[in-house]
Design a protein around this motif. Structure first.
Motif, PDB file in Angstrom:
ATOM      1  N   ALA A   8       0.504  -1.586  -0.584  1.00  0.00           N
ATOM      2  CA  ALA A   8      -0.394   0.273  -0.395  1.00  0.00           C
ATOM      3  C   ALA A   8       0.813   1.685  -0.122  1.00  0.00           C
ATOM      4  O   ALA A   8       2.018   1.377  -0.132  1.00  0.00           O
ATOM      5  CB  ALA A   8      -1.052  -0.391   1.208  1.00  0.00           C
ATOM      6  N   PHE A   9       0.590   2.588  -0.254  1.00  0.00           N
ATOM      7  CA  PHE A   9       1.537   3.675  -0.485  1.00  0.00           C
ATOM      8  C   PHE A   9       0.355   4.988   0.025  1.00  0.00           C
ATOM      9  O   PHE A   9      -0.559   4.446   0.173  1.00  0.00           O
ATOM     10  CB  PHE A   9       1.036   4.342  -2.238  1.00  0.00           C
ATOM     11  N   VAL A  10       1.037   5.567   0.750  1.00  0.00           N
ATOM     12  CA  VAL A  10       1.014   6.492   1.885  1.00  0.00           C
ATOM     13  C   VAL A  10       1.477   7.702   1.486  1.00  0.00           C
ATOM     14  O   VAL A  10       2.349   7.753   1.270  1.00  0.00           O
ATOM     15  CB  VAL A  10       0.663   6.409   3.410  1.00  0.00           C
ATOM     16  N   LEU A  11       0.913   8.985   2.113  1.00  0.00           N
ATOM     17  CA  LEU A  11       1.887  10.308   2.284  1.00  0.00           C
ATOM     18  C   LEU A  11       2.777  10.581   3.382  1.00  0.00           C
ATOM     19  O   LEU A  11       1.960   9.537   4.638  1.00  0.00           O
ATOM     20  CB  LEU A  11       0.238  11.065   2.435  1.00  0.00           C
ATOM     21  N   THR A  12       3.903  10.450   3.620  1.00  0.00           N
ATOM     22  CA  THR A  12       3.953   9.997   5.023  1.00  0.00           C
ATOM     23  C   THR A  12       5.051  11.630   5.026  1.00  0.00           C
ATOM     24  O   THR A  12       5.595  12.217   4.365  1.00  0.00           O
ATOM     25  CB  THR A  12       4.919   9.105   4.252  1.00  0.00           C
ATOM     26  N   LEU A  13       5.803  11.668   6.305  1.00  0.00           N
ATOM     27  CA  LEU A  13       6.210  12.739   6.941  1.00  0.00           C
ATOM     28  C   LEU A  13       5.291  13.892   6.680  1.00  0.00           C
ATOM     29  O   LEU A  13       6.152  14.947   6.440  1.00  0.00           O
ATOM     30  CB  LEU A  13       7.568  12.864   6.069  1.00  0.00           C
ATOM     31  N   GLN A  14       4.193  13.816   6.871  1.00  0.00           N
ATOM     32  CA  GLN A  14       3.211  15.004   6.738  1.00  0.00           C
ATOM     33  C   GLN A  14       3.455  16.444   7.587  1.00  0.00           C
ATOM     34  O   GLN A  14       2.936  16.928   7.043  1.00  0.00           O
ATOM     35  CB  GLN A  14       1.263  14.562   6.817  1.00  0.00           C
ATOM     36  N   ALA A  15       4.046  15.667   8.760  1.00  0.00           N
ATOM     37  CA  ALA A  15       4.113  17.113   9.615  1.00  0.00           C
ATOM     38  C   ALA A  15       5.193  18.042   9.282  1.00  0.00           C
ATOM     39  O   ALA A  15       4.777  19.462   9.954  1.00  0.00           O
ATOM     40  CB  ALA A  15       5.118  16.686  11.062  1.00  0.00           C
TER      41      ALA A  15
END
Length: 455
Positions: free
Chosen positions: A314-321
């Motif tokens: 699966a793919f996710v948006l990461t390091l969104q902080a």
């Protein structure tokens, strides 16, 4: 202006009854009342001069008539570069990006639902990392100029310093954008001169110190010359925490050392040449990549790969902080979107060509450019402006007026080259020519013949 008293044009589908109903709903007596805040002396006192209304067929014919006034690279042989390049675009690219799931997609506000979009971004990031040798890349930014501007923000935030050095051999349009960003951010931009077509190392050496946040260099630079990045890197990293920002032509990385090998901290560039058309100047895409140490400073979106509850990829948006919509007051940038369709085109391009294909394109550019340089300067009517190694662009100087050269070439259905004197007055008689893999020997020979015939 009372619409009921004016001539009816079917540009807007609302009828007069529709207008009356909407005005009644909002409690306005007329459309004019909606614009009471505008002073009367600023209002147009007559109908718009937009002519009679036309049928769909008539509009199409009129627009075609207007578009035929433009000349384009389908009709001209292009020897013009200077930041936008006429590379071959494999037909598979248009086939893929024209699919409805890509062509109509927009920013995924519920990103994990858009697995296809996230995967294409992830693949783009991976390819950019492979190309540059860096650890992390974002989903793209608006263009090459914006990428450099965002990179100086990264460097300033990381080093907590306000001074940026940029070489005068960087694309002049990029420098202009960086100046705009720097002024708004209260950053001091220091421009280092060029010497014989490359960054003046002595001047750079004299200006680098512990107070410098970053040094920006472009290689191949605006003149097409390959900079001595190894020496620039040594000078740059002499400054405490000073970052080396390197702008690159992605095609050149098919045969040149990667920015990582050369010691770059942040790598940026214009991705138009990766399967995107010239499009009269845009839209394009900027790519950005950096080290693991700096990846939390990257602007925009970063996609990561993980597993779902069932163990599937699966793919996710990461390091969104780091992003504006999560921590606005501490965001690394206000960019929270990306050039998704253009980045997809670049992804398909790099995947289609592969390592060998990209190397072949780069080699053809370099070899054909060298052939063109040799044949154009053979008679010594046109002389080299610089003597440094170049990739696919080079400048030549002559006593012939540059406007006369360009007009003569255009009369022979040839586009190019770029007049360096527009930005660099010391090179007022120099034209910059670009040779990509699309140019044939016959086209190059024809260019040489026409240039020799100009008096």
């Amino acid at each position: 202006m009372n619409l009921k008293k004016t001539k009816s044009f079917p540009y807007i589908p609302n009828t007069h009854d529709d207008l009356d109903e909407m005005l009644k709903e909002i409690g306005a007596k007329s459309i004019n009342e909606l614009f009471d805040d505008i002073p009367n002396n600023l209002k147009l006192k007559k109908d718009l001069d937009i002519g009679e209304s036309l049928s769909e067929l008539e509009v199409l014919n009129y627009m075609k008539h207007l578009s035929n006034k433009n000349n384009n690279i389908n009709n001209l042989t292009c020897f013009l570069g200077a930041g936008a390049y006429d590379h071959y675009i494999p037909s598979v690219i248009d086939h893929v990006i024209s699919r409805s799931e890509f062509y109509t997609s927009y920013t995924p506000y519920q990103p994990e639902i858009s697995q296809g979009t996230l995967q294409t971004i992830f693949e783009f990031q991976t390819l950019i990392c492979n190309l540059t040798g860096m650890d992390a890349a974002n989903a793209s930014v608006y263009d090459g100029a914006t990428a450099i501007a965002e990179a100086i923000i990264m460097a300033s935030l990381d080093t907590r310093k306000q001074q940026i050095i940029i070489s005068n051999t960087v694309n002049p349009e990029y420098i202009s954008v960086v100046k705009t960003y720097a002024k708004a951010l209260n950053l001091e931009l220091i421009v280092v001169s060029e010497k014989d077509g490359v960054t003046d190392l002595e001047e750079l050496d004299s200006k680098v110190g512990d107070e410098i946040a970053a040094v920006i260099v472009q290689s191949p630079n605006f003149f097409g010359i390959i900079e001595n990045v190894s020496d620039i890197e040594k000078i740059t990293h002499r400054g405490k925490k000073t970052k080396l920002i390197m702008s690159v032509d992605p095609i050149s990385l098919g045969i040149l050392k990667s920015p990582r090998e050369l010691g770059a901290d942040i790598v940026v560039g214009e991705g138009q040449s990766l399967g995107n058309s010239l499009s009269f100047g845009g839209p394009y895409l900027g790519f950005m990549a950096t080290t693991k140490k700096l990846m939390r400073r990257l602007p925009g979106r970063i996609v990561g790969k993980t597993e779902d509850l069932d163990g599937n990829r699966a793919f996710v948006l990461t390091l969104q902080a780091r992003e504006q919509h999560i921590r606005r007051e501490r965001a690394s940038s206000n960019i929270c979107s990306n050039q998704a369709l253009n980045a997809l085109a670049a992804t398909v391009y790099l995947t289609t060509l592969g390592k060998k294909g990209l190397k072949e394109v780069a080699l053809q550019c370099a070899k054909k450019a060298q052939y063109a340089f040799n044949i154009l300067t053979k008679s010594e009517k046109y002389k080299p402006t610089f003597t440094k190694p170049f990739f696919k662009e080079f400048a030549i100087t002559s006593n012939v007026n540059e406007e006369k050269i360009k007009e003569t070439l255009l009369d022979n259905n040839i586009l190019g080259g770029f007049h360096l004197g527009k930005t660099y007055p010391q090179y007022k008689n120099s034209l910059l020519y670009c040779i990509t893999e699309k140019r044939s020997k016959n086209e190059i020979d024809n260019l040489a013949e026409i240039l020799e015939g100009i008096k």
